[in-house]
Scaffold this motif. Structure first.
Motif, PDB file in Angstrom:
ATOM      1  N   SER A   3       0.809  -1.222   0.000  1.00 24.49           N
ATOM      2  CA  SER A   3       0.000   0.000   0.000  1.00 24.49           C
ATOM      3  C   SER A   3       0.836   1.263   0.000  1.00 24.49           C
ATOM      4  N   LEU A  62      -1.760   3.779  -1.611  1.00 25.30           N
ATOM      5  CA  LEU A  62      -3.159   3.390  -1.651  1.00 25.30           C
ATOM      6  C   LEU A  62      -3.929   3.991  -0.471  1.00 25.30           C
ATOM      7  N   VAL A 116      -6.779  -2.343   3.747  1.00 21.97           N
ATOM      8  CA  VAL A 116      -5.377  -1.972   3.852  1.00 21.97           C
ATOM      9  C   VAL A 116      -4.986  -1.856   5.323  1.00 21.97           C
TER      10      VAL A 116
END
Length: 368
Positions: free
Chosen positions: A40, A95, A120
């Motif tokens: 991420s 992300l 995430v």
């Protein structure tokens, strides 16, 4: 009476243990294996390969020319490009933590796969990577914590690098059936490198605080040749979801805890990757989404106890052999190479004792 019963049990035990032969090992079909996670906060690297019968192929068959991308529930897509055969990488990504993500794969044959959407997680930094010289050898320990208690499930990987110093630096070489002064020198130093296959896990769900303290990650024997001169280890930490932790724990049990009557029995392991083209088609792997925390340490030989033995890994090579008379047929075999000239002959050694590239790389790592 009890002793007789004990002997009866011993005799009966072998008949109670059936060999475990998973159908997947004997199957003629090949299934997709997905190895990696969605990073991420960085570059995502995914390796695609295929299952194979352990007696049929010398190496893992890679899945090439696939179309791979990351997508979120809002419809955003982030492509991965194939670099090394079967290895797909993304650009550097940041992300959104509030969204869920998954991996989509379309093979060159047109078969579609996707992992489940996962949230995430942010991996906390490593508090410490420590080492200790102990009676049983060198111990490497990791510590980490999360004040928010949002992690709780941890996984670690590590990669080792060490210096390799060959015992000989030849001054002569064998070319065109003759001995001459060497023109292209063998490397005087190489670097070994190995990524650990062991699965290292920990969870803090039963603790009042989300803390992992002094977890033993690796132990090297006092006589390890990796400690001969300079050694480095890169430790990588992953924050897992409960489901991803359960997958890795099952994989660890299947690969490391089998062999006796009292070990856990092997279980069918798949993960969260599914075939969209055919529900009956299997796929293996678990694709999570989290950031990565890592730390590298170096250990110099001078930091270790003075009474620990110096072990180079080349002990069997010293001293070199001496060849006299007609040694040309010996050198033609290629199994040995000339090292130096001596009276009435030359000294010789096996190529493995001279060329450290047979044990590592002569390219100096960027971090060294």
């Amino acid at each position: 009476m009890c002793r007789g019963l004990a002997w009866l049990l011993v005799l009966l035990l072998p008949a109670c243990v059936d060999p475990y032969s998973p159908e997947i090992l004997a199957a003629k079909r090949s299934y997709l294996v997905v190895d990696g996670f969605i990073n991420s906060q960085g570059v995502t690297t995914i390796k695609l390969s295929r299952t194979f019968a352990i007696t049929s192929l010398p190496k893992v068959p890679n899945e090439t020319r696939a179309t791979v991308y990351i997508e979120d529930t809002a419809g955003a897509r982030f492509p991965l490009a194939e670099g090394a055969t079967g290895t797909y990488t993304s650009a550097y990504l940041m992300l959104t933590t509030g969204r869920t993500y998954r991996l989509r794969i379309a093979t060159a044959a047109g078969v579609l796969y996707a992992s489940d959407f996962v949230p995430v997680k942010i991996t906390p930094p490593l508090d410490a990577v420590d080492w200790r010289a102990e009676p049983t050898g060198l111990g490497i320990y990791v510590s980490a914590h999360d004040d928010t208690k949002a992690t709780q499930y941890y996984r670690w990987e590590y990669e080792e690098t060490w210096e390799i110093i060959p015992p000989f630096s030849p001054s002569i070489e064998f070319v065109n059936n003759a001995i001459r002064p060497i023109r292209v020198l063998y490397p005087a130093q190489c670097w070994g490198n190995e990524r650990a296959a062991a699965i290292q896990l920990a969870k803090t769900t039963a603790l009042s605080k989300d803390i992992v303290s002094d977890l033993l990650l690796r132990r090297l024997a006092r006589t390890s040749d990796r400690l001969y001169r300079r050694y480095s280890v890169l430790v990588q930490q992953h924050a897992l979801t409960k489901e991803e932790y359960a997958y890795w724990e099952l994989l660890r049990k299947n690969t490391e805890s089998l062999g006796t009557l009292f070990d856990p029995q092997p279980s069918q392991l798949t993960g969260n990757v599914h075939c969209l083209s055919n529900d009956a088609e299997l796929a293996f792997g678990f694709v999570g989404a989290h950031s990565l925390a890592q730390k590298r340490i170096f250990i110099e030989r001078g930091q270790l106890p003075f009474d620990w033995p110096f072990v180079s890994g080349y002990e069997a090579c010293v001293p070199p052999d001496t060849a006299k008379g007609n040694y040309i047929p010996l050198l033609r075999t290629g199994f040995v190479v000339p090292v130096s000239e001596v009276r009435d002959g030359i000294t010789v050694a096996s190529l493995d004792c001279v060329d450290c590239r047979r044990r590592g790389s002569a390219n100096r790592p960027a971090f060294w």
